[in-house]
Scaffold this active site. Structure first.
Site, PDB file in Angstrom:
ATOM      1  N   TYR A 104      36.933 112.417  67.322  1.00 28.49           N
ATOM      2  CA  TYR A 104      35.619 111.796  67.171  1.00 28.49           C
ATOM      3  C   TYR A 104      34.537 112.850  67.375  1.00 28.49           C
ATOM      4  O   TYR A 104      33.533 112.856  66.662  1.00 28.49           O
ATOM      5  CB  TYR A 104      35.450 110.656  68.185  1.00 28.49           C
ATOM      6  CG  TYR A 104      36.389 109.503  67.946  1.00 28.49           C
ATOM      7  CD1 TYR A 104      36.078 108.509  67.030  1.00 28.49           C
ATOM      8  CD2 TYR A 104      37.600 109.417  68.632  1.00 28.49           C
ATOM      9  CE1 TYR A 104      36.944 107.451  66.806  1.00 28.49           C
ATOM     10  CE2 TYR A 104      38.469 108.358  68.422  1.00 28.49           C
ATOM     11  CZ  TYR A 104      38.139 107.385  67.504  1.00 28.49           C
ATOM     12  OH  TYR A 104      39.012 106.338  67.284  1.00 28.49           O
ATOM     13  N   ASN A 132      35.699 100.586  59.924  1.00 24.34           N
ATOM     14  CA  ASN A 132      36.207 100.967  58.610  1.00 24.34           C
ATOM     15  C   ASN A 132      36.859  99.749  57.957  1.00 24.34           C
ATOM     16  O   ASN A 132      37.848  99.234  58.470  1.00 24.34           O
ATOM     17  CB  ASN A 132      37.226 102.104  58.785  1.00 24.34           C
ATOM     18  CG  ASN A 132      38.023 102.396  57.538  1.00 24.34           C
ATOM     19  OD1 ASN A 132      37.659 102.016  56.428  1.00 24.34           O
ATOM     20  ND2 ASN A 132      39.135 103.091  57.716  1.00 24.34           N
ATOM     21  N   CYS A 140      41.376 106.136  59.146  1.00 24.92           N
ATOM     22  CA  CYS A 140      40.789 106.155  60.485  1.00 24.92           C
ATOM     23  C   CYS A 140      41.857 106.353  61.567  1.00 24.92           C
ATOM     24  O   CYS A 140      41.534 106.769  62.679  1.00 24.92           O
ATOM     25  CB  CYS A 140      39.989 104.887  60.730  1.00 24.92           C
ATOM     26  SG  CYS A 140      40.852 103.362  60.374  1.00 24.92           S
ATOM     27  N   HIS A 141      43.124 106.112  61.234  1.00 26.18           N
ATOM     28  CA  HIS A 141      44.206 106.321  62.202  1.00 26.18           C
ATOM     29  C   HIS A 141      44.400 107.804  62.511  1.00 26.18           C
ATOM     30  O   HIS A 141      45.044 108.147  63.492  1.00 26.18           O
ATOM     31  CB  HIS A 141      45.515 105.705  61.695  1.00 26.18           C
ATOM     32  CG  HIS A 141      45.991 106.263  60.400  1.00 26.18           C
ATOM     33  ND1 HIS A 141      45.491 105.830  59.179  1.00 26.18           N
ATOM     34  CD2 HIS A 141      46.909 107.216  60.110  1.00 26.18           C
ATOM     35  CE1 HIS A 141      46.097 106.497  58.209  1.00 26.18           C
ATOM     36  NE2 HIS A 141      46.962 107.345  58.752  1.00 26.18           N
ATOM     37  N   GLU A 167      53.482 109.725  58.840  1.00 29.03           N
ATOM     38  CA  GLU A 167      52.953 110.978  58.313  1.00 29.03           C
ATOM     39  C   GLU A 167      53.572 112.203  58.992  1.00 29.03           C
ATOM     40  O   GLU A 167      53.126 113.327  58.794  1.00 29.03           O
ATOM     41  CB  GLU A 167      51.428 110.997  58.446  1.00 29.03           C
ATOM     42  CG  GLU A 167      50.773 109.903  57.619  1.00 29.03           C
ATOM     43  CD  GLU A 167      49.256 109.922  57.669  1.00 29.03           C
ATOM     44  OE1 GLU A 167      48.668 110.965  58.036  1.00 29.03           O
ATOM     45  OE2 GLU A 167      48.650 108.893  57.334  1.00 29.03           O
TER      46      GLU A 167
END
Length: 183
Positions: A104, A132, A140-141, A167
């Site tokens: 962030y 989002n 956003c993850h 991922e």
């Protein structure tokens, strides 16, 4: 007219929504801000339509994503609804590469430059990230708190962890906070 359909995924049931042939929403069942403000504000203009082209494309995108492929955001015509500030934050999110993370605070620094400010609050960024409306596709993850804190995912921290694992992100660098939600 807003069209919607559901998609069953390994992290739960997902609601997809479109307007004017563009994807405007993707929410995981039970997440904060589920369906955003759309359901309340446009009750008469919402219709289930599983064969809407952009929704079919989004389902295909999700099939490939959950299969471990790396579909590109640019494959879908998206139009997230939000403030100008939020849209700028979401544009930054779209640039986070598959399998990578940012903080962030890093996004706050980028936004400060974009807005010609000396600095910006990571909490302000957290608010935009949390709202989002096209989760997963607008990734956003991939945003974590300082020092590897896995905080702030509207779909739930457990879902954030699963998405990062899909991922192949090395999860040993991260932790789930026991108190608070320090960004």
């Amino acid at each position: 007219m807003i069209y919607y359909c559901y998609y069953n995924s390994s992290i739960g049931k997902i609601l997809l929504a479109s307007k004017n042939k563009k994807l405007i929403g993707l929410w995981i069942e039970g997440q904060k801000y589920y369906f955003g403000k759309l359901k309340k504000e446009m009750k008469d203009e919402i219709k289930e339509k599983a064969d809407e082209e952009i929704l079919l494309q989004a389902k295909n995108w999700l099939d490939r994503y959950f299969a471990g492929e790396k579909p590109e955001i640019s494959e879908l015509d998206i139009n997230p609804i939000g403030s100008d500030f939020a849209k700028k934050v979401w544009k930054i999110l779209c640039k986070i590469p598959y399998g990578e993370i940012t903080t962030y605070g890093d996004i706050a620094k980028r936004m400060a430059k974009i807005m010609n400010k000396d600095k910006m609050s990571a909490q302000a960024i957290g608010g935009a990230v949390g709202h989002n409306p096209i989760s997963i596709i607008i990734p956003c993850h991939r945003v974590v708190g300082k020092n590897g804190n896995l905080t702030g995912y509207a779909g739930g921290i457990d879902k954030k962890v699963k998405l990062l694992e899909i991922e192949n992100v090395d999860m040993t660098k991260f932790y789930i906070p026991t108190k608070g939600t320090a960004i």
